[in-house]
Enzyme design. Structure first.
Site, PDB file in Angstrom:
ATOM      1  N   HIS A 151      -7.837 -54.934 -41.754  1.00  0.00           N
ATOM      2  CA  HIS A 151      -8.244 -56.340 -41.254  1.00  0.00           C
ATOM      3  C   HIS A 151      -7.003 -57.308 -41.912  1.00  0.00           C
ATOM      4  O   HIS A 151      -6.456 -56.977 -43.023  1.00  0.00           O
ATOM      5  CB  HIS A 151      -9.564 -56.723 -42.027  1.00  0.00           C
ATOM      6  CG  HIS A 151      -9.924 -58.315 -41.899  1.00  0.00           C
ATOM      7  ND1 HIS A 151      -9.850 -59.399 -42.688  1.00  0.00           N
ATOM      8  CD2 HIS A 151     -10.723 -58.643 -40.503  1.00  0.00           C
ATOM      9  CE1 HIS A 151     -10.205 -60.298 -42.070  1.00  0.00           C
ATOM     10  NE2 HIS A 151     -10.724 -60.083 -40.746  1.00  0.00           N
TER      11      HIS A 151
ATOM     12  N   SER B 196     -21.559 -46.309 -35.685  1.00  0.00           N
ATOM     13  CA  SER B 196     -20.932 -47.779 -35.647  1.00  0.00           C
ATOM     14  C   SER B 196     -21.544 -48.484 -34.253  1.00  0.00           C
ATOM     15  O   SER B 196     -22.147 -47.739 -33.471  1.00  0.00           O
ATOM     16  CB  SER B 196     -19.545 -47.481 -35.179  1.00  0.00           C
ATOM     17  OG  SER B 196     -18.830 -48.764 -34.823  1.00  0.00           O
TER      18      SER B 196
HETATM   19  C1  LIG Z   1     -14.815 -59.625 -40.913  1.00  0.00           C
HETATM   20  C2  LIG Z   1     -14.137 -58.585 -41.863  1.00  0.00           C
HETATM   21  C3  LIG Z   1     -13.398 -59.071 -43.037  1.00  0.00           C
HETATM   22  C4  LIG Z   1     -13.337 -60.306 -43.368  1.00  0.00           C
HETATM   23  O1  LIG Z   1     -14.430 -61.048 -43.518  1.00  0.00           O
HETATM   24  P1  LIG Z   1     -14.546 -62.800 -43.555  1.00  0.00           P
HETATM   25  O2  LIG Z   1     -15.793 -63.128 -44.173  1.00  0.00           O
HETATM   26  O3  LIG Z   1     -14.176 -63.125 -42.340  1.00  0.00           O
HETATM   27  O4  LIG Z   1     -13.554 -62.947 -44.824  1.00  0.00           O
HETATM   28  C5  LIG Z   1     -12.880 -58.262 -43.761  1.00  0.00           C
HETATM   29  N1  LIG Z   1     -12.668 -56.763 -43.181  1.00  0.00           N
HETATM   30  C6  LIG Z   1     -13.475 -56.280 -42.149  1.00  0.00           C
HETATM   31  C7  LIG Z   1     -13.192 -54.997 -41.896  1.00  0.00           C
HETATM   32  C8  LIG Z   1     -13.999 -57.376 -41.364  1.00  0.00           C
HETATM   33  O5  LIG Z   1     -14.636 -56.687 -40.364  1.00  0.00           O
END
Ligand SMILES: *Cc1c(COP(=O)(O)O)cnc(C)c1O
Length: 372
Positions: free
Chosen positions: A119, A320
């Site tokens: 991410h 998933s």
């Molecule tokens: C959505 C997501 C995040 C971040 O989440 P937020 O709540 O938008 O800060 C981090 N890692 C993964 C794998 C995600 O899908």
């Protein structure tokens, strides 16, 4: 502004929300919730400033409930509650930041490793925390490339390793194999390493399936971040981060004027978010989540089969709910709020995504394929 104008604005925003919600198929966000019972709490300036496990002079707080949420998530992540520390965050990003911060403090000057499919928050966090880092190649399925990881760590064998493992990537729902990562660390006789697991979505799926990939503290992770507004469902973004109590004991600092231990990243924090997550947990229970997850996975499998039956090559990772398929036309991407990346897009079968919605997405993909 007149009372009428004020009401008009609220009404307009509400109408926009209502118009979009039947087409909400591309984000890992559950819109199946009802927290009406919590509305009276909005009349108070509640605040969870400080360590939820410590005393606070600010008495309008929900620290007790926050501790219960942390304990429940710790157990789901296979850490005995009495060994856990954590708090309710503003979302996955803050949880990742906290986990990486703890890793950095414990390791002192580590090198961080994370895959291309990680991410976007992680690279930003590593910059903010000034942690040296190496991006590792991903495999086609979105998992980290273990050979590239081994080689990169080998070159930096003398430096402690901070590994960010994906427990469900954003685009492909891929899960990095924690056993193989430990295998690499052992093979290279790494003296010290720390694994932070980014489990934003899948952290709430894997505890409820019969045959999960390794994901928890029993698989040697040191911290984990999950999201509250994704699978659990919340009107305000939130999340939970859990790490080991022994780690944070080394980091906190007392701030006298609020009378709290300053162990969290932020100061003032939402007292409502812990109530929201607690309410969802209390309402569904573990058995309820087992059913919700089973139904989501069932819809995901239905989607893959239907796409394929109509000649569109779709797939998903084991356990998933992220269904990956070729990127359709911009119209379809916009209409269903699909998240595209290069030549792929995905839909995510959250609890509100029905088979009928899946059928409509497929019909639209057939009618407006990428070329048009
Ligand atoms: C959505 C997501 C995040 C971040 O989440 P937020 O709540 O938008 O800060 C981090 N890692 C993964 C794998 C995600 O899908």
């Amino acid at each position: 502004m007149s009372q009428a104008e004020i009401e008009q604005r609220i009404h307009r925003v509400l109408s926009e929300f209502e118009a979009h919600s039947p087409f909400f198929a591309g984000y890992p966000v559950n819109q199946d919730f009802d927290y009406t019972k919590l509305y009276p709490l909005l009349s108070y300036p509640a605040n969870n400033v400080g360590d939820p496990f410590g005393f606070s002079r600010y008495l309008t707080n929900t620290h007790e409930t926050e501790r219960e949420v942390v304990h429940e998530v710790a157990e789901l992540m296979r850490l005995p509650a009495d060994e856990a520390w954590g708090y309710v965050t503003t979302g996955g990003t803050e949880g990742n930041m906290y986990g990486i911060y703890v890793g950095r403090e414990l390791l002192r000057n580590p090198v961080a490793y994370f895959s291309q499919d990680t991410h976007y928050s992680v690279l930003k966090i590593l910059h903010v925390l000034n942690v040296r880092n190496i991006m590792i190649r991903s495999q086609e399925n979105g998992e980290i490339d273990y050979d590239d990881l081994r080689e990169s760590i080998r070159i930096n064998r003398d430096v402690p390793a901070l590994i960010v493992a994906n427990i469900g990537t954003t685009m492909k729902g891929a899960i990095d194999d924690l056993e193989r990562i430990h295998g690499i660390a052992e093979e290279l006789s790494l003296p010290r390493y720390y694994i932070h697991a980014d489990a934003a979505l899948s952290g709430m799926i894997l505890p409820f399936v019969d045959d999960p990939q390794p994901f928890g503290f029993d698989s040697g992770i040191d911290s984990i971040a999950i999201s509250g507004h994704k699978l659990i469902g919340s009107p305000v973004p939130c999340g939970v981060v859990v790490t080991k109590r022994e780690y944070t004991a080394q980091i906190g600092r007392a701030i006298e004027y609020v009378g709290v231990l300053d162990t969290t990243l932020l100061g003032s924090r939402s007292a409502l978010s812990p109530m929201i997550i607690w309410y969802a947990f209390a309402k569904h229970g573990r058995e309820g989540y087992r059913q919700i997850v089973a139904q989501m996975l069932d819809t995901a499998e239905y989607a893959v089969q239907q796409f394929n039956a109509h000649g569109i090559p779709a797939w998903r990772a084991k356990n998933s709910v992220t269904v990956v398929f070729p990127r359709p036309s911009p119209y379809v991407v916009f209409e269903w709020q699909l998240a595209p990346l290069q030549d792929i897009a995905h839909l995510i079968t959250m609890p509100h995504v029905t088979r009928e919605m899946v059928d409509k997405v497929i019909a639209d993909c057939l009618e407006w394929p990428a070329e048009t």
